[in-house]
Design a protein around this motif. Structure first.
Motif, PDB file in Angstrom:
ATOM      1  N   GLY A  44      30.109  81.192  56.011  1.00 20.86           N
ATOM      2  CA  GLY A  44      29.721  82.437  56.669  1.00 20.86           C
ATOM      3  C   GLY A  44      28.186  82.881  56.392  1.00 20.86           C
ATOM      4  N   SER A  45      27.819  84.203  56.505  1.00 27.74           N
ATOM      5  CA  SER A  45      26.700  84.597  56.616  1.00 27.74           C
ATOM      6  C   SER A  45      25.949  84.492  54.991  1.00 27.74           C
ATOM      7  N   ARG A  46      26.916  84.024  54.140  1.00 24.30           N
ATOM      8  CA  ARG A  46      26.658  83.509  52.583  1.00 24.30           C
ATOM      9  C   ARG A  46      27.647  82.656  52.116  1.00 24.30           C
ATOM     10  N   GLU A  47      27.282  81.303  51.832  1.00 21.14           N
ATOM     11  CA  GLU A  47      28.155  80.438  51.768  1.00 21.14           C
ATOM     12  C   GLU A  47      28.586  80.355  50.072  1.00 21.14           C
ATOM     13  N   VAL A  48      29.782  80.295  49.979  1.00 20.61           N
ATOM     14  CA  VAL A  48      30.558  80.261  48.437  1.00 20.61           C
ATOM     15  C   VAL A  48      30.772  78.828  48.045  1.00 20.61           C
ATOM     16  N   GLY A  49      31.149  78.898  46.767  1.00 19.97           N
ATOM     17  CA  GLY A  49      31.917  77.625  46.199  1.00 19.97           C
ATOM     18  C   GLY A  49      33.401  77.669  45.985  1.00 19.97           C
ATOM     19  N   LEU A  50      33.759  76.305  45.778  1.00 18.49           N
ATOM     20  CA  LEU A  50      35.256  76.283  45.142  1.00 18.49           C
ATOM     21  C   LEU A  50      35.691  77.128  44.073  1.00 18.49           C
ATOM     22  N   ASP A  51      34.638  77.272  43.169  1.00 19.11           N
ATOM     23  CA  ASP A  51      34.883  78.175  41.864  1.00 19.11           C
ATOM     24  C   ASP A  51      35.183  79.704  42.316  1.00 19.11           C
ATOM     25  N   ASP A  52      34.311  80.074  43.386  1.00 15.44           N
ATOM     26  CA  ASP A  52      34.581  81.394  44.006  1.00 15.44           C
ATOM     27  C   ASP A  52      35.738  81.668  44.409  1.00 15.44           C
ATOM     28  N   ILE A  53      36.393  80.677  45.190  1.00 16.70           N
ATOM     29  CA  ILE A  53      37.460  80.731  45.837  1.00 16.70           C
ATOM     30  C   ILE A  53      38.797  80.669  45.024  1.00 16.70           C
ATOM     31  N   VAL A  54      38.603  80.059  43.990  1.00 17.05           N
ATOM     32  CA  VAL A  54      39.751  79.961  42.890  1.00 17.05           C
ATOM     33  C   VAL A  54      39.573  81.175  42.004  1.00 17.05           C
ATOM     34  N   ALA A  55      38.454  81.840  41.844  1.00 18.17           N
ATOM     35  CA  ALA A  55      38.449  83.110  40.999  1.00 18.17           C
ATOM     36  C   ALA A  55      38.960  84.167  41.985  1.00 18.17           C
ATOM     37  N   ALA A  56      38.616  84.199  43.299  1.00 17.86           N
ATOM     38  CA  ALA A  56      39.426  85.178  44.143  1.00 17.86           C
ATOM     39  C   ALA A  56      40.858  85.304  44.320  1.00 17.86           C
ATOM     40  N   LEU A  57      41.216  83.936  44.538  1.00 10.21           N
ATOM     41  CA  LEU A  57      42.675  83.637  44.602  1.00 10.21           C
ATOM     42  C   LEU A  57      43.359  84.327  43.299  1.00 10.21           C
ATOM     43  N   GLY A  58      42.728  84.182  42.057  1.00  7.64           N
ATOM     44  CA  GLY A  58      43.274  84.839  40.951  1.00  7.64           C
ATOM     45  C   GLY A  58      43.101  86.345  40.737  1.00  7.64           C
ATOM     46  N   GLY A  59      42.585  86.861  41.698  1.00 10.50           N
ATOM     47  CA  GLY A  59      42.644  88.345  41.736  1.00 10.50           C
ATOM     48  C   GLY A  59      40.986  88.885  41.347  1.00 10.50           C
ATOM     49  N   SER A  60      40.192  87.847  40.999  1.00 12.13           N
ATOM     50  CA  SER A  60      38.970  88.390  40.533  1.00 12.13           C
ATOM     51  C   SER A  60      38.060  88.748  41.873  1.00 12.13           C
TER      52      SER A  60
END
Length: 347
Positions: A44-60
């Motif tokens: 997207g306008s800002r690329e994120v890593g897999l660790d950010d995806i895991v954290a977001a899926l965990g509710g963070s």
């Protein structure tokens, strides 16, 4: 296939690809779709890593990257289900009309849904997502019935050429009506213009959950119509001779396609070319058996719309190009290439 092991006429007509090969293609398409879904969340306008995806899926959602992921996940989900709905509805419409040019956009179905939503918004104060969906489905149904009726007039009935011409004329008229309704209403003009382009940028889990039951019903109806569509591919007379109730088979399949188109348009706006290009590409890979063509069109439609959304975000960073524009840019030249091939000159 009969009990003695011989093939019936509908089965003979659809045996084009080995079942194992079709299964491999379907698994490959699912794999591509999975990769595109991951890329859609990361890019997207800002690329994120897999660790950010895991954290977001965990509710963070404490960090900026986690918050970006939390917004992209519902967008990705909507792109997948909308693309699946448009891909399958296009395959069903082409099967019902036996018209290689049939598509929710060309036959005016999407614009019928759009006009109904705009009228409801401008004159009846519609505000809830569920009401938009019901109104869009009704508008899509009226437009589909009108085009089929006009295309059936005269000698020869509903030929592919007459349906295409009736759909093009109806689409032009409906687009003019939408403009006429919106122009005097400055209070809704901005939102309607953005919605008319077609996109998934404003997706949320709430809106997706509201449209999901309608899409599930549409998917179920279309899947159950697969064998009837195989019979219709042989022609109405032969299908009736084989015991198929032609009017019921055509009506049921059309209902499923209209529900998918109307519900999707209510949430995303009219998105063109997905239902036109995807079924042709699928036939080149797995043949014309609708029992395989419909699920494959759904998967490939989901992949196309998700990929187009990714391209739209990359092409204009830090802004984005709506997915409806990207599908038009991708779909138009690809469709010209497909229809020039000998294998898809007729259904």
């Amino acid at each position: 296939m009969t009990a003695s092991g011989t093939l019936t006429a509908p089965d003979v007509a659809i045996v084009r690809r080995p079942r194992r090969l079709r299964g491999v293609w379907l698994l490959g398409a699912l794999g591509v779709l999975g990769l595109l879904m991951v890329a859609s969340v990361m890019v997207g306008s800002r690329e994120v890593g897999l660790d950010d995806i895991v954290a977001a899926l965990g509710g963070s959602v404490d960090g900026f990257d986690e918050a970006a992921v939390a917004k992209r996940i519902p967008r990705t989900v909507l792109a997948v289900i909308a693309g699946a709905a448009l891909g399958m509805s296009g395959a069903v419409m082409q099967g019902v009309t036996r018209n290689p040019l049939a598509d929710p956009g060309i036959l005016g179905v999407n614009l019928g849904a759009s006009l109904a939503v705009v009228i409801g918004l401008a004159y009846f104060g519609l505000s809830s997502a569920t009401s938009f969906i019901w109104v869009a489905i009704a508008g899509a149904a009226v437009a589909a019935l009108f085009v089929y009726t006009v295309g059936s007039l005269g000698r020869g009935g509903a030929t592919p050429l007459k349906l295409a011409l009736a759909g093009a004329a109806t689409s032009a008229a409906l687009a003019s009506f939408v403009t006429a309704v919106v122009l005097p209403r400055n209070d809704i003009a901005g939102g309607v213009r953005s919605w008319q382009i077609g996109g998934v940028g404003g997706a949320s889990f709430d809106s997706t959950l509201q449209v999901l039951p309608f899409l599930l019903v549409g998917f179920a109806i279309c899947f159950l119509s697969a064998r009837g569509l195989n019979s219709l591919a042989l022609g109405d007379d032969l299908a009736a001779g084989l015991g198929e109730r032609v009017a019921i088979a055509r009506g049921a399949a059309s209902l499923g396609a209209v529900v998918l188109c109307g519900a999707t348009t209510a949430v995303t706006g009219p998105i063109a070319f997905v239902g036109l290009v995807v079924p042709h590409a699928c036939r080149l890979l797995i043949g014309v058996d609708h029992r395989w063509l419909l699920p494959f069109s759904a998967v490939l439609g989901a992949a196309l719309l998700t990929g187009a959304d990714i391209v739209g975000r990359i092409a204009a960073r830090p802004g984005e190009v709506d997915v409806g524009i990207i599908t038009a840019l991708i779909g138009a030249p690809f469709f010209i290439y497909i229809v020039r091939r000998q294998k898809v000159r007729a259904l």
